[in-house]
Design an enzyme around this catalytic site. Structure first.
Site, mmCIF file in Angstrom:
data_model
loop_
_atom_site.group_PDB
_atom_site.id
_atom_site.type_symbol
_atom_site.label_atom_id
_atom_site.label_comp_id
_atom_site.label_asym_id
_atom_site.label_seq_id
_atom_site.Cartn_x
_atom_site.Cartn_y
_atom_site.Cartn_z
ATOM 1 N N ASN A 110 0.839 -1.197 0.000
ATOM 2 C CA ASN A 110 0.000 0.000 0.000
ATOM 3 C C ASN A 110 0.875 1.248 0.000
ATOM 4 O OD1 ASN A 110 -0.448 1.950 2.499
ATOM 5 N ND2 ASN A 110 0.166 -0.057 3.343
ATOM 6 N N PHE A 114 -1.718 8.136 4.701
ATOM 7 C CA PHE A 114 -2.506 8.736 5.785
ATOM 8 C C PHE A 114 -3.796 9.402 5.271
ATOM 9 C CE2 PHE A 114 1.234 9.603 8.982
ATOM 10 C CZ PHE A 114 1.375 8.243 9.168
ATOM 11 N N SER A 173 5.433 5.219 8.785
ATOM 12 C CA SER A 173 4.841 4.944 7.479
ATOM 13 C C SER A 173 5.802 5.382 6.382
ATOM 14 C CB SER A 173 3.516 5.693 7.311
ATOM 15 O OG SER A 173 3.081 5.607 5.963
ATOM 16 N N ASN A 175 4.990 6.031 3.410
ATOM 17 C CA ASN A 175 4.205 6.641 2.343
ATOM 18 C C ASN A 175 3.965 8.141 2.502
ATOM 19 O OD1 ASN A 175 3.844 4.079 1.060
ATOM 20 N ND2 ASN A 175 2.335 3.587 2.645
ATOM 21 N N THR A 176 4.555 8.738 3.541
ATOM 22 C CA THR A 176 4.530 10.191 3.721
ATOM 23 C C THR A 176 5.968 10.677 3.632
ATOM 24 O OG1 THR A 176 2.559 10.155 5.132
ATOM 25 C CG2 THR A 176 3.975 12.096 5.272
ATOM 26 N N LYS A 211 5.284 3.736 17.302
ATOM 27 C CA LYS A 211 5.265 2.719 16.248
ATOM 28 C C LYS A 211 6.451 2.929 15.326
ATOM 29 C CE LYS A 211 2.233 0.349 12.987
ATOM 30 N NZ LYS A 211 0.839 0.208 12.527
ATOM 31 N N ASN A 240 5.840 -1.399 11.499
ATOM 32 C CA ASN A 240 5.064 -0.960 10.345
ATOM 33 C C ASN A 240 5.482 -1.766 9.123
ATOM 34 O OD1 ASN A 240 3.384 0.744 8.703
ATOM 35 N ND2 ASN A 240 3.751 2.417 10.128
#
Length: 357
Positions: A110, A114, A173, A175-176, A211, A240
């Protein structure tokens, strides 16, 4: 897998992953009886950080991003549910498509970024369920275009401290853009000191977890552990998704983003064990990554986890998975003559801490 789960999986896999996710949320909202609640067994009880968990299995953040169905998740048998990641302002996330099933690998990639409805929407829902039982954690993050990301986390603490059973600071994450850099010690020190100050100033002080990701060097893990202990956080969630790519067989294996599911199990469990070594026996750890059975869940506990979470495993096994895992745990406790599940913690710590990453 039950007949109902097989039918549900066929239906959900006939549409794109994001649509399927929305349908599953809708089903839980409507109270559809998608799985029988597993029996309670007091040997599965876990007490950490001032919280009493009926069992050690939780739903990870990422599924219920907007706090729409925490009670529906608890009704499936989860001992706790974590909502989010929630940012101060609503944001759409990255362009679609951004979720990819790797069916041959029981995995998902993915790059959601967020996507969520923001603090106000989630806060209203959590206020509405405040009188209900059950442990519900809130995972907080920073907006992609924020000029003060640490300030975003402070806002999350202030907003949700009165409503959350615990808070999770998510800086892992992939993805940011730039977010993973907050795991570096200097940035992490400022973040955690301000987060803990915000908690101290709140009307209630829930436990705070950090996390972290699985793609850390040994030195980075040691730095994170040192800051967690110095700032007196309550615990760590490991881990994560990963940007590394172990051998995969599915067509979408080259998509950018975070990989979760079965291929993440070994790496995330090895990082978990190392973090247990660095943090010592008192700090709480939640193990996450590749949990899809009683055996994998218990192996996280044997590697040093107090609690475990899953998400991707349920995409492939269906909503009866929590019950299957818990019943499987009870059978293993019976077979091994274990009086309480916490007796298994750290029993294979050295094995996993010695694994090459």
């Amino acid at each position: 897998m039950s007949v109902l789960d097989r039918i549900g999986k066929k239906l959900l896999f006939s549409v794109d992953p994001e649509t399927a996710h929305g349908l599953s949320i809708a089903a839980l909202k409507c109270g559809v009886p998608v799985a029988a609640r597993p029996p309670r067994d007091t040997r599965l009880n876990v007490d950490i950080c001032g919280m009493s968990f009926p069992n050690p299995l939780g739903m990870a953040a990422g599924y219920d991003k907007n706090a729409e169905v925490p009670d529906g998740l608890l009704s499936l048998g989860f001992g706790f549910a974590e909502v989010g990641t929630i940012t101060p302002l609503a944001q759409p996330g990255n362009p679609k498509p951004r979720i990819f099933r790797l069916e041959q690998d029981d995995a998902v990639i993915n790059r959601l970024g967020f996507n969520n409805e923001g603090h106000d929407a989630a806060k209203a829902r959590l206020i509405a369920r405040k009188s209900r039982p059950g442990i519900v954690g809130v995972n907080i993050g920073a907006n992609r275009d924020s000029t003060d990301r640490v300030g975003d986390y402070e806002k999350g603490v202030t907003c949700f401290a009165p409503l959350a059973s615990y808070l999770t600071v998510n800086i892992s994450s992939p993805n940011t853009p730039g977010l993973l850099g907050m795991q570096a010690r200097e940035q992490l020190s400022e973040l955690l000191s301000r987060v803990m100050a915000a908690r101290a100033a709140a009307s209630t002080q829930p436990p705070v977890f950090l996390k972290i990701g699985p793609d850390l060097s040994e030195a980075e893990m040691q730095d994170i552990a040192a800051e967690v202990l110095e700032q007196r956080l309550d615990g760590v969630i490991v881990s994560n998704t990963t940007t590394t790519r172990p051998p995969l067989h599915s067509r979408a294996n080259g998509e950018p983003g975070g990989l979760s599911g079965t291929p993440l199990f070994e790496r995330s469990t090895a990082v978990l064990a190392r973090m247990r070594k660095f943090l010592g026996p008192q700090c709480a750890i939640i193990g996450l990554g590749g949990v899809n059975s009683a055996e994998t869940a218990l192996e996280k506990i044997r590697a040093g986890a107090d609690l475990v979470q899953l998400y991707t495993g349920m995409i492939y096994a269906g909503p009866s998975l929590p019950g299957q895992i818990l019943n499987g745990m009870v059978r293993i406790l019976d077979k091994e003559g274990v009086a309480s599940i916490d007796k298994l913690r750290d029993s294979r710590l050295d094995h996993w801490a010695g694994k090459q990453i």
